[in-house]
Design an enzyme around this catalytic site. Structure first.
Site, PDB file in Angstrom:
ATOM      1  N   HIS A 142       0.814  -1.216   0.000  1.00 35.16           N
ATOM      2  CA  HIS A 142       0.000   0.000   0.000  1.00 35.16           C
ATOM      3  C   HIS A 142       0.853   1.275   0.000  1.00 35.16           C
ATOM      4  O   HIS A 142       0.540   2.254   0.669  1.00 35.16           O
ATOM      5  CB  HIS A 142      -0.962   0.001   1.196  1.00 35.16           C
ATOM      6  CG  HIS A 142      -1.976  -1.114   1.154  1.00 35.16           C
ATOM      7  ND1 HIS A 142      -2.506  -1.595  -0.015  1.00 35.16           N
ATOM      8  CD2 HIS A 142      -2.554  -1.858   2.151  1.00 35.16           C
ATOM      9  CE1 HIS A 142      -3.375  -2.564   0.252  1.00 35.16           C
ATOM     10  NE2 HIS A 142      -3.409  -2.767   1.545  1.00 35.16           N
ATOM     11  N   HIS A 162      -9.939   1.260   0.569  1.00 34.14           N
ATOM     12  CA  HIS A 162      -9.751   0.094   1.427  1.00 34.14           C
ATOM     13  C   HIS A 162     -10.856  -0.011   2.483  1.00 34.14           C
ATOM     14  O   HIS A 162     -10.592  -0.367   3.639  1.00 34.14           O
ATOM     15  CB  HIS A 162      -8.373   0.173   2.091  1.00 34.14           C
ATOM     16  CG  HIS A 162      -7.797  -1.148   2.488  1.00 34.14           C
ATOM     17  ND1 HIS A 162      -8.344  -1.938   3.474  1.00 34.14           N
ATOM     18  CD2 HIS A 162      -6.724  -1.817   2.032  1.00 34.14           C
ATOM     19  CE1 HIS A 162      -7.610  -3.028   3.606  1.00 34.14           C
ATOM     20  NE2 HIS A 162      -6.623  -2.987   2.737  1.00 34.14           N
ATOM     21  N   GLU A 209     -11.269  -4.392  -2.905  1.00 31.77           N
ATOM     22  CA  GLU A 209     -10.426  -3.290  -3.348  1.00 31.77           C
ATOM     23  C   GLU A 209     -10.204  -3.424  -4.845  1.00 31.77           C
ATOM     24  O   GLU A 209      -9.469  -4.311  -5.282  1.00 31.77           O
ATOM     25  CB  GLU A 209      -9.078  -3.349  -2.617  1.00 31.77           C
ATOM     26  CG  GLU A 209      -9.165  -3.455  -1.108  1.00 31.77           C
ATOM     27  CD  GLU A 209      -7.930  -4.135  -0.500  1.00 31.77           C
ATOM     28  OE1 GLU A 209      -6.792  -3.830  -0.894  1.00 31.77           O
ATOM     29  OE2 GLU A 209      -8.110  -5.003   0.375  1.00 31.77           O
TER      30      GLU A 209
END
Ligand code: GLA
Length: 347
Positions: free
Chosen positions: A106, A176, A312
């Site tokens: 991420h 998310h 996601e």
């Protein structure tokens, strides 16, 4: 339709974080400028009672200290990149890994932990903007990123992602949010029924990096082509589930390249609510909250193992190092643009 803006809190560095609340007859959504995040989504359930179907926190401190990437926007590259390795303009760049000292996950929270500037646009839209400087977080290029949320009349929350940089770059932005359609305090999500419009998924190695194979879901616990309880096969004796302690995989959505289409739907009998996810992207990461372990969230309730799921939407993980995957390499000056929507409604 109404929009309200209020101060949500201040970061330890003194930055003000705002909350925007958009409401119409079908939904109420709240967004915060830290992480350009989706904080609450309230929809009336089958008994007419409003339920907040997102996990998260009541205050800014929760988002800063305990995160789990709750509701936040992720970028510039969501999910994992092996070794943080990127090849840009023929040159190799290493972005410092933040997971087990080997993966970049991420983007180290670059977009998720940033405080964005938020502006109301029209009567149903909020636009978050942020400029990231060259080499900030280890990524090349001065980048102007923009994430907008529009609450449509039927309760759809449309998310539009835009980025433009003065360097070539890989862009892969997502949201998310952790959903629980029985409400944030609704217990585990194992009885929710899920359908994903994907004929294949991406197996991973022991570090959760895609091996490069795309495998047919048919005959595997990853077959969600028809509605199936999330928990039905989650404990199956199948290597891919054992490696990740539940689902934490990218599914290869059918019909990539044909614009926005339905990617996944989830139904919850208890509340009578259904979530539809639409996107123009090639993949969706199904994450079943395998790492949630009791962090205290909204209403002082612990967010336990598998009490939320994430869908996601994204380009495939590690695609910068996998030439066989759809590419999200964007040339300097070109505009990266994608959209995804979440709609929760009574079915
Ligand atoms: C993603 C990853 C998971 C986990 C969560 C955050 O969904 O795929 O493995 O890292 O983010 O906890």
């Amino acid at each position: 339709m109404s929009i309200e803006k209020r101060l949500f809190g201040k970061t330890p560095q003194g930055e003000e974080v705002f909350e925007f609340v958009l409401a119409n007859d079908n939904a109420e959504v709240s967004l915060i400028s830290r992480g350009a995040a989706l904080r609450r989504l309230l929809v009336a359930d089958k008994d007419g009672e409003k339920r907040d179907v997102l996990l998260g926190f009541d205050d800014l401190e929760g988002y800063i200290e305990r995160s789990d990437y709750q509701g936040v926007a992720v970028g510039p590259f969501a999910n994992r990149i092996e070794g943080g390795r990127l090849k840009i303009g023929g040159k190799e760049i290493i972005v410092p890994p933040n997971e087990k000292g080997r993966n970049l996950l991420h983007s180290g929270g670059l977009y998720s932990n940033a405080v964005w500037s938020g502006e109301v646009s029209g009567d149903n839209k909020v636009v978050f903007k942020k400029r990231f400087k060259d080499m900030e977080g280890g990524f090349p290029g001065n980048t102007d990123a923009e994430i907008s949320y529009t609450l449509e009349s039927d309760g759809t929350v449309l998310m539009e992602y835009k980025a433009v940089s003065d360097s070539d770059m890989y862009f892969n932005l997502t949201n998310h949010a952790y959903f629980n359609l029985a409400g944030y305090d609704g217990g585990d999500i194992l009885s929710h029924k899920l359908k994903i419009n994907a004929d294949s998924f991406l197996p991973v190695d022991e570090n959760s990096i895609p091996t490069g194979e795309s495998r047919k879901v048919e005959g595997t616990p990853f077959d969600f082509r028809e509605f199936k309880e999330i928990g039905r096969d989650i404990e199956a004796d199948y290597e891919q589930l054992k490696l990740t302690g539940g689902y934490d995989h990218c599914f290869c959505l059918n019909d990539f390249g044909k614009g926005c289409r339905l990617a996944a739907s989830v139904k919850c009998e208890k509340s009578g609510l259904c979530l539809d996810v639409f996107t123009d992207l090639p993949g969706v990461q199904l994450y079943t909250g395998n790492f949630l372990s009791g962090t205290v969230g909204k209403g002082g309730k612990p967010m336990n193992h598998r009490t939320g799921f994430c869908l996601e939407t994204q380009y495939y993980p590690d695609s910068p190092n996998k030439p066989q995957f759809p590419s999200c390499y964007v040339k300097a000056g070109e505009v990266f643009f994608t959209k995804t929507s979440y709609r929760v409604y009574r079915y």
